[in-house]
Design a protein around this motif. Structure first.
Motif, PDB file in Angstrom:
ATOM      1  N   PHE A 165      65.795 -21.613   2.007  1.00 27.24           N
ATOM      2  CA  PHE A 165      66.101 -20.710   0.684  1.00 27.24           C
ATOM      3  C   PHE A 165      66.562 -19.448   1.505  1.00 27.24           C
ATOM      4  CE2 PHE A 165      62.154 -22.896  -1.229  1.00 27.24           C
ATOM      5  CZ  PHE A 165      63.205 -23.954  -1.672  1.00 27.24           C
ATOM      6  N   ALA A 166      67.669 -19.111   1.254  1.00 28.06           N
ATOM      7  CA  ALA A 166      68.127 -17.717   1.542  1.00 28.06           C
ATOM      8  C   ALA A 166      68.359 -16.488   0.481  1.00 28.06           C
ATOM      9  CB  ALA A 166      69.734 -18.046   2.162  1.00 28.06           C
ATOM     10  N   ASP A 167      67.486 -15.791   0.355  1.00 29.18           N
ATOM     11  CA  ASP A 167      67.374 -14.812  -0.493  1.00 29.18           C
ATOM     12  C   ASP A 167      68.110 -13.540   0.028  1.00 29.18           C
ATOM     13  OD1 ASP A 167      66.562 -12.415  -1.833  1.00 29.18           O
ATOM     14  OD2 ASP A 167      64.316 -13.120  -2.158  1.00 29.18           O
ATOM     15  N   GLU A 168      69.289 -13.594  -0.814  1.00 30.74           N
ATOM     16  CA  GLU A 168      70.476 -12.614  -0.106  1.00 30.74           C
ATOM     17  C   GLU A 168      70.625 -11.606  -1.499  1.00 30.74           C
ATOM     18  OE1 GLU A 168      72.376 -15.728   2.903  1.00 30.74           O
ATOM     19  OE2 GLU A 168      73.395 -15.656   0.937  1.00 30.74           O
ATOM     20  N   VAL A 169      69.700 -11.158  -2.219  1.00 31.97           N
ATOM     21  CA  VAL A 169      70.170 -10.471  -3.295  1.00 31.97           C
ATOM     22  C   VAL A 169      70.548  -9.078  -2.816  1.00 31.97           C
ATOM     23  CG1 VAL A 169      68.517 -11.926  -4.866  1.00 31.97           C
ATOM     24  CG2 VAL A 169      67.555  -9.679  -3.505  1.00 31.97           C
ATOM     25  N   TYR A 170      70.101  -8.691  -1.584  1.00 28.64           N
ATOM     26  CA  TYR A 170      70.465  -7.262  -1.063  1.00 28.64           C
ATOM     27  C   TYR A 170      71.832  -7.294  -0.295  1.00 28.64           C
ATOM     28  CZ  TYR A 170      65.823  -6.626  -2.758  1.00 28.64           C
ATOM     29  OH  TYR A 170      64.741  -6.258  -3.694  1.00 28.64           O
ATOM     30  N   GLN A 171      72.713  -8.207  -0.438  1.00 27.08           N
ATOM     31  CA  GLN A 171      73.720  -8.411   0.348  1.00 27.08           C
ATOM     32  C   GLN A 171      74.702  -7.285   0.576  1.00 27.08           C
ATOM     33  OE1 GLN A 171      76.743 -11.647  -0.968  1.00 27.08           O
ATOM     34  NE2 GLN A 171      74.525 -12.166  -1.531  1.00 27.08           N
ATOM     35  N   GLU A 172      74.815  -6.290  -0.433  1.00 29.23           N
ATOM     36  CA  GLU A 172      75.619  -5.184  -0.742  1.00 29.23           C
ATOM     37  C   GLU A 172      74.745  -3.829  -0.163  1.00 29.23           C
ATOM     38  OE1 GLU A 172      78.602  -4.353  -4.089  1.00 29.23           O
ATOM     39  OE2 GLU A 172      77.014  -5.449  -5.009  1.00 29.23           O
ATOM     40  N   ASN A 173      73.462  -4.003   0.059  1.00 26.37           N
ATOM     41  CA  ASN A 173      72.731  -2.598   0.540  1.00 26.37           C
ATOM     42  C   ASN A 173      72.549  -2.812   2.077  1.00 26.37           C
ATOM     43  OD1 ASN A 173      71.246  -3.829  -2.203  1.00 26.37           O
ATOM     44  ND2 ASN A 173      71.647  -1.646  -2.211  1.00 26.37           N
ATOM     45  N   VAL A 174      73.539  -2.396   2.508  1.00 26.96           N
ATOM     46  CA  VAL A 174      73.623  -2.367   4.287  1.00 26.96           C
ATOM     47  C   VAL A 174      73.983  -1.034   4.651  1.00 26.96           C
ATOM     48  CG1 VAL A 174      74.214  -3.407   6.127  1.00 26.96           C
ATOM     49  CG2 VAL A 174      74.024  -4.796   4.557  1.00 26.96           C
ATOM     50  N   TYR A 175      73.043  -0.262   5.243  1.00 23.99           N
ATOM     51  CA  TYR A 175      73.355   1.187   5.403  1.00 23.99           C
ATOM     52  C   TYR A 175      73.617   1.576   6.929  1.00 23.99           C
ATOM     53  CZ  TYR A 175      70.914   0.982   0.984  1.00 23.99           C
ATOM     54  OH  TYR A 175      70.565   0.461  -0.235  1.00 23.99           O
ATOM     55  N   LEU A 176      72.843   0.801   7.870  1.00 23.88           N
ATOM     56  CA  LEU A 176      73.111   1.208   9.105  1.00 23.88           C
ATOM     57  C   LEU A 176      74.535   0.969   9.713  1.00 23.88           C
ATOM     58  CD1 LEU A 176      71.177   2.067  11.453  1.00 23.88           C
ATOM     59  CD2 LEU A 176      70.781  -0.294  12.029  1.00 23.88           C
ATOM     60  N   GLU A 177      74.864   1.941  10.603  1.00 21.20           N
ATOM     61  CA  GLU A 177      76.102   1.819  11.013  1.00 21.20           C
ATOM     62  C   GLU A 177      76.185   0.496  12.209  1.00 21.20           C
ATOM     63  OE1 GLU A 177      80.139   2.894  10.828  1.00 21.20           O
ATOM     64  OE2 GLU A 177      78.361   4.247   9.782  1.00 21.20           O
TER      65      GLU A 177
ATOM     66  N   SER B 155      49.326 -29.200  12.433  1.00 16.61           N
ATOM     67  CA  SER B 155      48.376 -29.366  13.133  1.00 16.61           C
ATOM     68  C   SER B 155      47.192 -29.425  12.110  1.00 16.61           C
ATOM     69  CB  SER B 155      47.987 -28.551  14.225  1.00 16.61           C
ATOM     70  OG  SER B 155      47.434 -27.186  13.667  1.00 16.61           O
ATOM     71  N   LYS B 156      47.383 -28.548  10.814  1.00 18.45           N
ATOM     72  CA  LYS B 156      46.440 -28.711   9.891  1.00 18.45           C
ATOM     73  C   LYS B 156      46.655 -29.794   8.798  1.00 18.45           C
ATOM     74  CE  LYS B 156      45.708 -23.568  10.612  1.00 18.45           C
ATOM     75  NZ  LYS B 156      45.881 -22.320  10.085  1.00 18.45           N
ATOM     76  N   GLY B 157      47.626 -30.554   8.961  1.00 16.98           N
ATOM     77  CA  GLY B 157      48.010 -31.399   8.009  1.00 16.98           C
ATOM     78  C   GLY B 157      48.826 -30.981   6.860  1.00 16.98           C
ATOM     79  N   ILE B 158      49.501 -29.605   6.830  1.00 20.72           N
ATOM     80  CA  ILE B 158      50.399 -29.229   5.975  1.00 20.72           C
ATOM     81  C   ILE B 158      51.797 -29.725   6.309  1.00 20.72           C
ATOM     82  CG2 ILE B 158      51.224 -27.244   5.175  1.00 20.72           C
ATOM     83  CD1 ILE B 158      48.943 -25.481   6.099  1.00 20.72           C
ATOM     84  N   GLU B 159      52.176 -30.350   5.181  1.00 23.28           N
ATOM     85  CA  GLU B 159      53.553 -30.935   5.124  1.00 23.28           C
ATOM     86  C   GLU B 159      54.821 -30.073   4.729  1.00 23.28           C
ATOM     87  OE1 GLU B 159      53.463 -34.355   2.878  1.00 23.28           O
ATOM     88  OE2 GLU B 159      51.932 -35.327   3.909  1.00 23.28           O
ATOM     89  N   VAL B 160      54.955 -29.219   5.788  1.00 25.09           N
ATOM     90  CA  VAL B 160      56.205 -28.072   5.584  1.00 25.09           C
ATOM     91  C   VAL B 160      57.389 -28.701   5.341  1.00 25.09           C
ATOM     92  CG1 VAL B 160      57.324 -25.949   6.589  1.00 25.09           C
ATOM     93  CG2 VAL B 160      54.850 -26.685   7.308  1.00 25.09           C
ATOM     94  N   ASN B 161      57.974 -28.097   4.078  1.00 25.16           N
ATOM     95  CA  ASN B 161      59.268 -28.900   3.806  1.00 25.16           C
ATOM     96  C   ASN B 161      60.424 -27.930   3.392  1.00 25.16           C
ATOM     97  OD1 ASN B 161      58.847 -27.604   1.333  1.00 25.16           O
ATOM     98  ND2 ASN B 161      57.772 -29.554   0.397  1.00 25.16           N
ATOM     99  N   SER B 162      60.087 -26.469   3.588  1.00 20.99           N
ATOM    100  CA  SER B 162      60.844 -25.592   3.358  1.00 20.99           C
ATOM    101  C   SER B 162      60.691 -24.260   4.252  1.00 20.99           C
ATOM    102  CB  SER B 162      61.174 -25.487   1.806  1.00 20.99           C
ATOM    103  OG  SER B 162      59.920 -25.120   1.382  1.00 20.99           O
ATOM    104  N   PHE B 163      61.685 -23.265   3.822  1.00 17.11           N
ATOM    105  CA  PHE B 163      61.680 -22.004   4.936  1.00 17.11           C
ATOM    106  C   PHE B 163      62.495 -21.089   4.049  1.00 17.11           C
ATOM    107  CE2 PHE B 163      63.280 -19.177   7.989  1.00 17.11           C
ATOM    108  CZ  PHE B 163      62.404 -19.020   9.023  1.00 17.11           C
TER     109      PHE B 163
END
Length: 543
Positions: free
Chosen positions: A316-328, A275-283
C-alpha cells in the motif's frame, strides 16, 4: 334548619359527587391500560445499542487526530465564542475570556483551508459551472463576464461527458470514465509512457481514507491477518486494523537518520510477527511521511518494493503528499516507477495499490473528499470483488470526482488561466516551504526539543524531554505523558497538537505532531508560545 347546616350539607354532597367521578375515571384508565397491555409488548429496561452491546472492536479503535485533546479544543472554542457573543450583546469594549487567549490554533490535522489556505481559483470556477444548471452557467449569455474562457470550456466538456444528469446522478462505481482517463494520463506523465496503466484499474474514492478501508476490508480476512505499518504512522491505519480485528505489525523508522527505513528492521519485524502466528499479508509505505515529514530516497523506495515482492506482500503506497517536497535535492519517487525500474512489473512480481487525494498537495480540498487508488498486479478475481465492494457504496461523490480530475489535469500552458493558476500554486508551495523551516528551526531552539527536518508533507514530529514529575502525574491520571503535555499546552496557550503516543513511537520517547498549515505569522507565534509553555511545564513538574 339553619343556613350553616344547609351549606355544610351542600359541601359534603359536592365532595361525594367529585369522589365518585374520580373513582369512575380511574377505573376507566386502569381498564384501558389493561386492554392496551394485552396487545403491546413490554419494553425491556436497557438500550439495545449501548456500552455493553456495541462492537468491542469499535470500542477499542482509537483515532488520535480527533482524540481527547481535540475534543477539549472544540469545547474551548465553543466557550470562547459564547463569551464573545455575550460581551457583544452587553456592548462591552473589553471582551474578556476565561482563557489567556482568544482563539484556538488548530495544528492537529492536515486540513489546510480550515486554517486559512485559500482555494485555488480555476478549479472552483470549473466546479461551480459544472454544478450550475447550464441555463444559468455555461450557456448563460453573460457567463464570459464572470468566468474565464478555459473554465467555461472545461466545464462544458465535463457536462457533455457526464450527460444531462450531470453531478446529480450516480456514476460508474469506479468513477466516471472520463475522470479516470484524466488520472491515467496524469500517471503516464508522472511515471513515464513506458509503464502500462489502465482506467479499469483506477477506483475513484471519497478521499484516500475510503480507499484504504476498502483494501483492508478485502485483506483482513481473519484475526490472524497482519499489516506492516511504519512507526510512527498515520492513525487511520491502526484504527482500521483494530476495527477489522487484524494485527498491526510495526516497523520502526530511524529518527536519528531523518526517519529513514532499512531492510534489516523490516526483516526483523516480519520475522517476529510470523513467530507469533501472525499471517502478514500487506505493507504500508507513507511517502512523503505522515507524521514524520521525511521524503524517502529512491534506494529506500526500491528496498520496500523489493521486500514486498520477496515476501509476497501487497504494498500500500500512501502517496497523497507527492507534491509536498520542500528539501533541496529531495524528490518524490513513486512505488510504481520503482517497481518498473526493478523489472517487477514486467515479471508480474508485485502487488501494489497506490493512493492519492485532493485533500493534500497544493489543492487542500479536504471537504471535497476526492481521491483514487490504482491497482497494479492485482488478481482478476480480487479486482472483481473490489468492484463489488465499490458497487455496494454505489459510487464516490461526483464533486470530489470532478475536483480529482481538475487536480490531475489543470489548465494547459497557453490557456487563459494557466499563469494565474500556477502562480497561486507556487505561492502556496513557497509559503509551506518557509513554514516548514519556521517550525523545524523554532522547535529545535527550545531546550529539551529535538525535531528532524520537515523535508515534505505538512507535519513536524518533535521529541520532547519531560521531567519525571510529569511522567508520574500522567500515570496517576491514567494517560500518556505526552497527552498530559498536549492538554497543558492547549489550556495554557490555545495551541492544539496531537500527542505523539497516538502515532506510535519508541518506548520512553514523548512528543507531539504539529502541522505547519496556519499562516507564517501564526506559526511563529505558536512556536514562541510552545517555548514559553515548555519552560513553565518543566518548572512545574520539576519542583
Amino acid at each position: 334548619m339553619t343556613s350553616s347546616r344547609i351549606t355544610l350539607r351542600i359541601v359534603l354532597l359536592q365532595c361525594a359527587i367529585l369522589f365518585l367521578t374520580l373513582s369512575r375515571r380511574q377505573s376507566f384508565v386502569h381498564a384501558a391500560q389493561k386492554q392496551s397491555n394485552n396487545h403491546a409488548p413490554t419494553r425491556t429496561a436497557f438500550k439495545r445499542l449501548a456500552e455493553e452491546t456495541i462492537s468491542p472492536a469499535l470500542k477499542n479503535m482509537e483515532y488520535a487526530v480527533r482524540g481527547k485533546v481535540v475534543i477539549l479544543a472544540d469545547k474551548i472554542t465553543d466557550e470562547l465564542q459564547a463569551q464573545k457573543t455575550e460581551a457583544e450583546e452587553e456592548s462591552s469594549s473589553k471582551k474578556k475570556t476565561s482563557y489567556p487567549f482568544d482563539h484556538i490554533v488548530y495544528t492537529n490535522i492536515g486540513n489546510p483551508q480550515s486554517v486559512g489556505q485559500k482555494a485555488l481559483t480555476w478549479p472552483r470556477q470549473v466546479l461551480a459551472l459544472v454544478e450550475l444548471p447550464a441555463r444559468v452557467g455555461v450557456d448563460h449569455p453573460e457567463a464570459s463576464k464572470l468566468f474565464p474562457p478555459d473554465a467555461i470550456a472545461r466545464a462544458q466538456e465535463i457536462k457533455s461527458k457526464l450527460g444531462e444528469s450531470g453531478t446529480g446522478a450516480y456514476s460508474h462505481s469506479q468513477g466516471s470514465k472520463c475522470f479516470r482517463d484524466d488520472i491515467v494520463n496524469f500517471l503516464k506523465e508522472r511515471d513515464g509512457d513506458d509503464i502500462p496503466v489502465s482506467a479499469d484499474d483506477i477506483f475513484m474514492t471519497n478521499g484516500a481514507s475510503s480507499a484504504i478501508q476498502m483494501m483492508f476490508t478485502a485483506l483482513i480476512a481473519n484475526d490472524k491477518a497482519g499489516v506492516m505499518v511504519p512507526i510512527p504512522q498515520y492513525p487511520i491505519y491502526t484504527a482500521l486494523i483494530e476495527l477489522m480485528q487484524g494485527h498491526c505489525v510495526g516497523y520502526y523508522l530511524d529518527e536519528k537518520n531523518g526517519w529513514a527505513l532499512n531492510l534489516e528492521t523490516l526483516e526483523k519485524a516480519l520475522e517476529e510477527a510470523e513467530s507469533k502466528g501472525i499471517e502478514v499479508n500487506s505493507f504500508v509505505m507513507i511517502n512523503p511521511g505522515n507524521p514524520t515529514g521525511q521524503v524517502l530516497s529512491k534506494e529506500m523506495v526500491r528496498d520496500v518494493v523489493s521486500f514486498c515482492s520477496k515476501h509476497n506482500l501487497v504494498l500500500f503506497a500512501d502517496e497523497v503528499y507527492q507534491e509536498n517536497v520542500y528539501l533541496e535535492g529531495a524528490e518524490f519517487y513513486s512505488a510504481k516507477r520503482a517497481a518498473a525500474d526493478l523489472g517487477l512489473l514486467e515479471e508480474d512480481a508485485i502487488e501494489l495499490v497506490s493512493f492519492h487525494s485532493t485533500s493534500k498537495g497544493l489543492y487542500g480540498e479536504c471537504g471535497m473528499r476526492g481521491g483514487y487508488m490504482e491497482l497494479v498486479g492485482i488478481d482478476s478475481f480480487a479486482h472483481d470483488e473490489l468492484y463489488k465492494l465499490a458497487s455496494s457504496a454505489l459510487c464516490s461523490n461526483l464533486p470530489g470526482q470532478v475536483m480529482t480530475s481538475l487536480m490531475v489535469r489543470g489548465p494547459n500552458p497557453g490557456d487563459y488561466s494557466y499563469e494565474k493558476h500556477e502562480a497561486e500554486k507556487r505561492k502556496i508551495f513557497e509559503s509551506l516551504r518557509r513554514r516548514s523551516k519556521i517550525i523545524t528551526t523554532g522547535l529545535n531552539s527550545i531546550p529539551g526539543f529535538s525535531c528532524q527536518e520537515a523535508a515534505g508533507a505538512m507535519y513536524s514530529f518533535p521529541a520532547v524531554e519531560l521531567p519525571d514529575g510529569a511522567i508520574q502525574a500522567a500515570k496517576e491520571k491514567g494517560m500518556a505523558p505526552d497527552t498530559l503535555y498536549a492538554l497543558s499546552l492547549l489550556e495554557s496557550t490555545g495551541v492544539c497538537v496531537v500527542p505523539a503516543s497516538g502515532f506510535g513511537q519508541e518506548e520512553g520517547r514523548w512528543g507531539f505532531r504539529t502541522t505547519f498549515l496556519p499562516s507564517e505569522e501564526e506559526m511563529e507565534r505558536a512556536v514562541a508560545l510552545m517555548s514559553k509553555h515548555h519552560e513553565d511545564f518543566v518548572a512545574k513538574y520539576s519542583s
